[in-house]
Each structure stands twice: as structure tokens, then as C-alpha cells.
Design a protein around this motif. Structure first.
Motif, short mmCIF file in Angstrom:
data_model
loop_
_atom_site.label_atom_id
_atom_site.label_comp_id
_atom_site.label_asym_id
_atom_site.label_seq_id
_atom_site.Cartn_x
_atom_site.Cartn_y
_atom_site.Cartn_z
N GLU A 180 -20.91 32.28 35.65
CA GLU A 180 -21.27 33.32 34.96
C GLU A 180 -21.58 34.57 35.94
OE1 GLU A 180 -23.99 36.30 33.46
OE2 GLU A 180 -24.31 34.84 34.74
N PHE A 181 -21.28 35.52 35.46
CA PHE A 181 -21.40 36.68 36.24
C PHE A 181 -21.50 38.15 35.53
CE2 PHE A 181 -19.98 40.59 38.64
CZ PHE A 181 -20.97 40.76 39.78
N ASN A 182 -22.72 38.61 35.57
CA ASN A 182 -22.89 39.85 34.86
C ASN A 182 -22.55 39.94 33.42
OD1 ASN A 182 -24.00 42.43 35.00
ND2 ASN A 182 -21.92 43.40 35.15
N GLY A 183 -22.95 38.53 32.85
CA GLY A 183 -22.70 38.36 31.27
C GLY A 183 -21.37 37.87 30.89
N ILE A 184 -20.52 37.73 32.02
CA ILE A 184 -19.25 37.36 31.67
C ILE A 184 -18.98 35.73 31.99
CG2 ILE A 184 -16.69 37.51 32.56
CD1 ILE A 184 -17.44 40.31 33.15
N GLN A 185 -18.68 35.11 31.11
CA GLN A 185 -18.29 33.62 31.21
C GLN A 185 -17.02 33.31 32.09
OE1 GLN A 185 -20.98 31.55 30.90
NE2 GLN A 185 -22.16 33.14 29.94
N VAL A 186 -16.96 32.63 32.99
CA VAL A 186 -15.71 32.37 33.54
C VAL A 186 -15.22 30.75 33.75
CG1 VAL A 186 -14.25 32.46 35.73
CG2 VAL A 186 -16.26 34.23 35.24
N PRO A 187 -14.35 30.47 32.82
CA PRO A 187 -14.10 28.96 32.80
C PRO A 187 -13.74 28.44 34.04
CG PRO A 187 -13.00 30.16 31.12
CD PRO A 187 -13.40 31.16 31.89
#
Length: 220
Positions: A180-187
């Protein structure tokens, strides 16, 4: 009289020049195989598998492919190096010192004649004897697999390239996890793919297990 070309001393001549008297009558070994390739298996340890403290996506499949690489490397008499991570304190989130989770997984278990490098940092070259080991065996090419794609695999590949080794990264013998980065979920699949793409752009040749085994004419 025409000038004579300089005498080229081959490796075999150099070996003969350093023979001791007691070795003169011993049979010579002709065309002894020498390999300049090493397989480095990074952090395939119990805590990364289902039931462990830091489970990775696709770890079982990656370990199965790493096991195939190990079998092929043993058959080729390549140098095999197992990297095992331990955090220095018992309150570590995973890979606590002396724990079952920090042990090498049974799928890629080392043989007694294979080297184990224990590291405490992300970069396997930092504060270890890894480079000395590779250089003492005349290694030029390093084949890299293991975990995590976005951490220790990224670090060792960049470091190995910067040290001047030719790198081959086996992408389907590596595993990652969701971030997760800056509220972005990265699969996890995207994390893995992004790092493989970045490393493959300038640092390494990134290929599959099947491609590597085919290139090395293995039937494993």
C-alpha cells in the motif's frame, strides 16, 4: 632471422610449471570442467509460506521452480549459495533468530556441501562474505531467485550488477506480496511485475524457469 611470435602460456602449461616433484608421475586431468556460474537462492524460508508470519503470494510455486533450478545447478556442478535472513532481535515481525520461521524451507533445503550465507540486511552483500565467496570461485554469472521480489531480490540484483556480475533473474522463481502506498492498494502480482520490469530494463536478464533450463540444455 624473422622475429618469433611470443609464446602463449596456456592454463595447462601454467599448471605444469607449478608441479611439485612428487606430482610429476600423477595422471593429468584433461579438459577438467570449470563453471563460472552460481545459483543464489534468496530467503526461501518458512515464514514466507502459508502458516508463516509473513506469507507471500505464490511462494509455493516460486519455491517449486527454485527447486528445479537447484537440481539443474547440481547436475552442472555450479556453485550454489543459499541466503538466509535473520533479524537481530526476537521482536522481529518474521525471521526471528533461532526460530522455525527463519529456517530454509524443505523444498529448497541445502546439501552439506552447499554454502549458506546468513544476512541481517536487505542487501545480501552487506556485511557478509558473499562477494568473497563468489570471487574465490571465479564466478562471473549469477542466477538469482527467491524472495521478496520488491526487497531482497531487488537489492541483491542491483548490487550484483554494480559489482560487475552478469545477472540472470528467474522471475517465476520469485515471490512478493501486496503493498500500500499513499492510500493506493497494489496487488502482489503488480508489485512483482513492476519490480521484474524495472530490473529487466537495465540490471538483469529476467526469464522464466523453463527458458533458463532450455537455454542451459537441461532436461529438468
Amino acid at each position: 632471422m624473422a622475429d618469433q611470435p611470443p609464446l602463449h602460456r596456456s592454463e595447462e602449461i601454467e599448471d605444469l610449471a607449478h608441479l611439485k616433484p612428487e606430482d610429476i608421475n600423477k595422471p593429468l586431468i584433461i579438459n577438467q570442467k570449470k563453471t563460472h556460474q552460481a545459483l543464489i537462492i534468496v530467503d526461501i524460508q518458512n515464514d514466507y509460506f502459508p502458516g508463516g508470519k509473513w506469507t507471500l503470494h505464490g511462494m509455493d510455486a516460486a519455491a517449486d521452480n527454485a527447486a528445479r533450478l537447484i537440481t539443474a545447478s547440481r547436475a552442472s556442478d555450479d556453485l550454489i549459495v543459499h541466503i538466509r535472513h535473520e533479524f537481530p532481535t526476537n521482536d522481529a515481525p518474521f525471521f526471528a533468530p533461532g526460530s522455525k520461521g527463519a529456517e530454509i524451507h524443505s523444498k529448497v533445503e541445502n546439501r552439506e556441501d552447499e554454502h549458506i550465507i546468513v544476512k541481517n540486511h536487505i542487501n545480501a552483500f552487506r556485511d557478509t562474505k558473499l562477494k568473497n565467496l563468489l570471487d574465490s570461485h571465479g564466478i562471473r554469472d549469477v542466477v538469482i531467485c527467491g524472495a521478496m521480489s520488491h526487497m531482497c531480490i531487488d537489492a541483491i540484483t542491483r548490487a550484483a550488477h554494480d559489482f560487475g556480475y552478469n545477472c540472470i533473474l528467474i522471475h517465476d522463481a520469485c515471490a512478493s506480496r501486496a503493498l500500500e502506498f499513499n492510500g493506493i492498494q497494489v496487488p502482489a502480482e503488480h508489485v512483482h511485475a513492476a519490480f521484474m520490469a524495472a530490473l529487466g530494463f537495465a540490471y538483469t536478464k529476467a526469464i522464466s524457469t523453463n527458458e533458463f533450463l532450455k537455454d542451459n540444455k537441461s532436461t529438468v
